[in-house]
Write a protein that holds these residues in place. Sequence first.
Motif, short mmCIF file in Angstrom:
data_model
loop_
_atom_site.label_atom_id
_atom_site.label_comp_id
_atom_site.label_asym_id
_atom_site.label_seq_id
_atom_site.Cartn_x
_atom_site.Cartn_y
_atom_site.Cartn_z
N VAL A 51 0.81 -1.22 0.00
CA VAL A 51 0.00 0.00 0.00
C VAL A 51 0.84 1.27 0.00
O VAL A 51 0.33 2.35 -0.25
CB VAL A 51 -0.99 0.02 1.19
N ARG A 52 2.16 1.13 0.27
CA ARG A 52 3.02 2.32 0.29
C ARG A 52 4.48 1.92 0.19
O ARG A 52 4.92 0.95 0.79
CB ARG A 52 2.81 3.06 1.60
N HIS A 53 5.24 2.69 -0.62
CA HIS A 53 6.70 2.59 -0.68
C HIS A 53 7.26 3.99 -0.47
O HIS A 53 6.69 4.97 -0.96
CB HIS A 53 7.19 2.15 -2.07
N ALA A 54 8.39 4.06 0.19
CA ALA A 54 9.13 5.32 0.30
C ALA A 54 10.61 4.99 0.26
O ALA A 54 11.05 4.03 0.91
CB ALA A 54 8.78 6.06 1.58
N ILE A 55 11.37 5.76 -0.51
CA ILE A 55 12.81 5.54 -0.64
C ILE A 55 13.52 6.89 -0.53
O ILE A 55 13.11 7.87 -1.14
CB ILE A 55 13.19 4.90 -1.99
N GLU A 56 14.60 6.89 0.25
CA GLU A 56 15.47 8.05 0.34
C GLU A 56 16.85 7.60 -0.12
O GLU A 56 17.47 6.74 0.51
CB GLU A 56 15.52 8.54 1.79
N TYR A 57 17.30 8.16 -1.24
CA TYR A 57 18.58 7.77 -1.83
C TYR A 57 19.70 8.55 -1.15
O TYR A 57 19.63 9.77 -1.02
CB TYR A 57 18.58 8.02 -3.33
N LYS A 58 20.76 7.84 -0.74
CA LYS A 58 21.88 8.48 -0.05
C LYS A 58 23.13 8.56 -0.91
O LYS A 58 23.82 9.55 -0.89
CB LYS A 58 22.21 7.71 1.24
N ARG A 59 23.43 7.48 -1.63
CA ARG A 59 24.61 7.40 -2.49
C ARG A 59 24.25 6.57 -3.72
O ARG A 59 23.42 5.66 -3.63
CB ARG A 59 25.77 6.70 -1.79
N PRO A 60 24.87 6.84 -4.85
CA PRO A 60 24.60 6.03 -6.04
C PRO A 60 25.04 4.58 -5.82
O PRO A 60 26.02 4.30 -5.13
CB PRO A 60 25.45 6.68 -7.13
N LEU A 61 24.30 3.69 -6.42
CA LEU A 61 24.65 2.27 -6.43
C LEU A 61 24.88 1.89 -7.88
O LEU A 61 24.08 2.23 -8.76
CB LEU A 61 23.51 1.44 -5.83
N VAL A 62 25.99 1.19 -8.14
CA VAL A 62 26.32 0.81 -9.51
C VAL A 62 26.41 -0.71 -9.60
O VAL A 62 26.46 -1.41 -8.59
CB VAL A 62 27.65 1.45 -9.97
N HIS A 63 26.48 -1.20 -10.84
CA HIS A 63 26.62 -2.63 -11.05
C HIS A 63 27.89 -3.12 -10.40
O HIS A 63 28.92 -2.44 -10.39
CB HIS A 63 26.67 -2.96 -12.55
N ARG A 64 27.84 -4.30 -9.84
CA ARG A 64 28.97 -4.92 -9.17
C ARG A 64 28.78 -6.42 -9.19
O ARG A 64 27.66 -6.89 -9.33
CB ARG A 64 29.06 -4.41 -7.74
#
Length: 143
Positions: A57-70
């Motif tokens: 019923v709900r999502h919330a995301i706070e991005y702090k740093r980029p994530l790259v393929h690894r």
Amino acid sequence: MSVHIYQCPVRWSDMDVYGVVNNVSFLRLLEEARVDFIWRLGAEQGDAFFSGGSVVVRHAIEYKRPLVHRHEPVAIHMWVSEVRAAAVTIEYEVRDGDTLCALAATTMAPFNYEGRYPRTMSDEETAFFERFLNPRKALSCAC
């Protein structure tokens, strides 16, 4: 407090044209972690919400740093911040080693798909989620 840690692979296709994991892909990573938490642990420790039916019923995301393929998986730490009769909130920290990449929360509600109506959680579902209960919120806002 019990925390479930899911080692989630980051796929090449999760990146966007800027070379970072796309915001929609972040939701997919969180979904993978949540399904692992609820289904895999639920099968070991009792009914865990999907067998009785549930909806997000709900999502919330706070991005702090980029994530790259690894090639190494990214660690997604999960716990339950709130359990109510008809909802549960799962909190997340997405970590690339010691680097915090994102904080997130998902609220889910039990739902009867056959009858197409909301339902309350069973005693078994509540007991399962209470094992991971910690009122700490990953996100500082009430989004």
